[in-house]
Design an enzyme around this catalytic site. Sequence first.
Site, PDB file in Angstrom:
ATOM      1  N   LYS A 115       0.837  -1.213   0.000  1.00 46.90           N
ATOM      2  CA  LYS A 115       0.000   0.000   0.000  1.00 46.90           C
ATOM      3  C   LYS A 115       0.866   1.255   0.000  1.00 46.90           C
ATOM      4  O   LYS A 115       0.498   2.261  -0.601  1.00 46.90           O
ATOM      5  CB  LYS A 115      -0.959   0.011   1.187  1.00 46.90           C
ATOM      6  CG  LYS A 115      -1.943  -1.144   1.131  1.00 46.90           C
ATOM      7  CD  LYS A 115      -3.390  -0.754   1.207  1.00 46.90           C
ATOM      8  CE  LYS A 115      -4.224  -1.905   0.690  1.00 46.90           C
ATOM      9  NZ  LYS A 115      -5.587  -1.950   1.062  1.00 46.90           N
ATOM     10  N   LYS A 197      -3.472 -11.195  -6.960  1.00 47.84           N
ATOM     11  CA  LYS A 197      -4.781 -11.561  -6.396  1.00 47.84           C
ATOM     12  C   LYS A 197      -5.878 -10.647  -6.952  1.00 47.84           C
ATOM     13  O   LYS A 197      -5.612  -9.493  -7.307  1.00 47.84           O
ATOM     14  CB  LYS A 197      -4.751 -11.550  -4.867  1.00 47.84           C
ATOM     15  CG  LYS A 197      -4.851 -10.199  -4.225  1.00 47.84           C
ATOM     16  CD  LYS A 197      -5.233 -10.304  -2.739  1.00 47.84           C
ATOM     17  CE  LYS A 197      -5.544  -8.898  -2.232  1.00 47.84           C
ATOM     18  NZ  LYS A 197      -6.300  -8.771  -1.049  1.00 47.84           N
ATOM     19  N   LYS A 200     -10.250  -5.461  -5.049  1.00 47.18           N
ATOM     20  CA  LYS A 200     -11.275  -4.470  -5.386  1.00 47.18           C
ATOM     21  C   LYS A 200     -10.654  -3.150  -5.810  1.00 47.18           C
ATOM     22  O   LYS A 200     -11.335  -2.313  -6.389  1.00 47.18           O
ATOM     23  CB  LYS A 200     -12.297  -4.314  -4.262  1.00 47.18           C
ATOM     24  CG  LYS A 200     -11.802  -4.030  -2.885  1.00 47.18           C
ATOM     25  CD  LYS A 200     -13.012  -3.836  -1.972  1.00 47.18           C
ATOM     26  CE  LYS A 200     -12.899  -4.487  -0.620  1.00 47.18           C
ATOM     27  NZ  LYS A 200     -11.921  -3.899   0.284  1.00 47.18           N
TER      28      LYS A 200
HETATM   29  P1  ATP Z   1      -8.042  -3.787  -1.486  1.00 48.94           P
HETATM   30  O1  ATP Z   1      -7.874  -4.086  -2.925  1.00 48.94           O
HETATM   31  O2  ATP Z   1      -8.778  -2.508  -1.208  1.00 48.94           O
HETATM   32  O3  ATP Z   1      -6.808  -3.958  -0.673  1.00 48.94           O
HETATM   33  P2  ATP Z   1      -9.147  -6.382  -1.114  1.00 48.94           P
HETATM   34  O4  ATP Z   1      -9.988  -6.718  -2.288  1.00 48.94           O
HETATM   35  O5  ATP Z   1      -7.829  -7.005  -0.997  1.00 48.94           O
HETATM   36  O6  ATP Z   1      -9.063  -4.830  -0.944  1.00 48.94           O
HETATM   37  P3  ATP Z   1      -9.916  -6.524   1.683  1.00 48.94           P
HETATM   38  O7  ATP Z   1     -10.923  -5.550   2.173  1.00 48.94           O
HETATM   39  O8  ATP Z   1      -8.495  -6.260   2.044  1.00 48.94           O
HETATM   40  O9  ATP Z   1     -10.046  -6.747   0.119  1.00 48.94           O
HETATM   41  O10 ATP Z   1     -10.298  -7.970   2.181  1.00 48.94           O
HETATM   42  C1  ATP Z   1     -11.516  -8.405   2.716  1.00 48.94           C
HETATM   43  C2  ATP Z   1     -11.441  -9.891   2.916  1.00 48.94           C
HETATM   44  O11 ATP Z   1     -11.433 -10.554   1.649  1.00 48.94           O
HETATM   45  C3  ATP Z   1     -10.191 -10.387   3.636  1.00 48.94           C
HETATM   46  O12 ATP Z   1     -10.518 -11.440   4.515  1.00 48.94           O
HETATM   47  C4  ATP Z   1      -9.310 -10.885   2.541  1.00 48.94           C
HETATM   48  O13 ATP Z   1      -8.443 -11.884   2.983  1.00 48.94           O
HETATM   49  C5  ATP Z   1     -10.340 -11.440   1.550  1.00 48.94           C
HETATM   50  N1  ATP Z   1      -9.855 -11.363   0.178  1.00 48.94           N
HETATM   51  C6  ATP Z   1      -9.530 -10.245  -0.512  1.00 48.94           C
HETATM   52  N2  ATP Z   1      -9.147 -10.540  -1.753  1.00 48.94           N
HETATM   53  C7  ATP Z   1      -9.214 -11.891  -1.878  1.00 48.94           C
HETATM   54  C8  ATP Z   1      -8.941 -12.812  -2.930  1.00 48.94           C
HETATM   55  N3  ATP Z   1      -8.529 -12.402  -4.119  1.00 48.94           N
HETATM   56  N4  ATP Z   1      -9.133 -14.123  -2.711  1.00 48.94           N
HETATM   57  C9  ATP Z   1      -9.569 -14.560  -1.499  1.00 48.94           C
HETATM   58  N5  ATP Z   1      -9.834 -13.754  -0.459  1.00 48.94           N
HETATM   59  C10 ATP Z   1      -9.672 -12.431  -0.625  1.00 48.94           C
END
Ligand code: ATP
Length: 334
Positions: A115, A197, A200
Amino acid sequence: MLNGKKVLYSGMQATGNLTLGNYLGALKNWVNLCDEYECFYGVVDMHSITVRQDPTVLRQRARNLLMIYIAAGIDPEKNCIYYQSHVSGHAELAWILNCFTYMGELNRMTQFKDKAAKHADNINAGLFTYPVLMAADILLYQADVVPVGIDQMQHLELTRDVAQRFNGVYGDVFTVPEAYIGKVGAKIMSLQDPSKKMSKSDENPNASIYLMDDPDTIMRKCRRAVTDSEGQIQYREEQPGIRNLIDIYSACTGKTPQEVVGEFDGQGYGDFKTAVGEAVIGVLRPLQERYAELAKDKGYIDGIIKANAEKAGYAAAKTLRKVQRKVGFPDRIR
Ligand code: ATP
Ligand code: LTN
């Protein structure tokens, strides 16, 4: 233990639109576990401001996220779904835990490094101590189990270390939590670059399936997913794109990756991608329908927000009072 059950805590940030990765990696497991545990699910809006947010958008997204939790199948009358910012104990405990966390530990956090690289113009102290606030979320409710995707494992290890360190000094104050990582779907990859990964905050909208995507969009994204030229549906590291689609199909249908490989043996990528699209559409449709219903019922959602803020606040205050006493803060005079 709370009300005779073990405690579960988890949360998500209200940043961006939720993806299929968030659903399969986290939310789906929350729903599966919610009968077995006494559950707290935070909309962690305090974490969100570690990155600059538009206040109107953040408020709206936080409310949408809370409704998505309910639409996904978590009963808000049996489970505590609430806004982190409504319970001041999170900030208060985070401060105390900051004093039990080393700079060196925080320096090692890969999410901070990622980040910080992404937001080089705003590497603020909150972004650095983000994992301490997360530890406070979990420890405040004396959680036994924390269902998350694999990317959060490092934060969970830190939470355990801080809890053990604190307990080592003051006796058994905190329950030391365990991570719960689902068997399938723990790391869904980007549809456009299967080495990353699904996230969002990805700028390419074709990389992620959003929970609110309509069926045509979902199908189009699945059909465009990056694969390879091997032409065989096999579950192996050399074919990360296909492997990711198998993971998605498997998490959506409950079949094991081996069963999926058997089912599509000898078929082309085109047919398989269509089947993946259909499986995802089938999983998201009921969630989208429930969400549309909830969005119409402002009074009901407001009632949930009020009642659950009180419930969370009560549980949080209990731990906080104990911690404050342990570290030597004077009792209040009543
Ligand atoms: P950002 O892109 O804003 O960092 P993010 O999509 O990674 O967000 P988070 O809000 O950090 O999402 O995560 C919410 C939950 O979803 C956490 O438990 C995280 O481990 C899970 N998660 C996020 N992305 C994935 C993924 N690609 N596969 C499985 N689990 C995920
Ligand atoms: N850091 C997590 C969100 C989060 C969380 C938590 C998850 C904040 N507090 C407590 C589980 C338990 C993330 O970025 N996904």
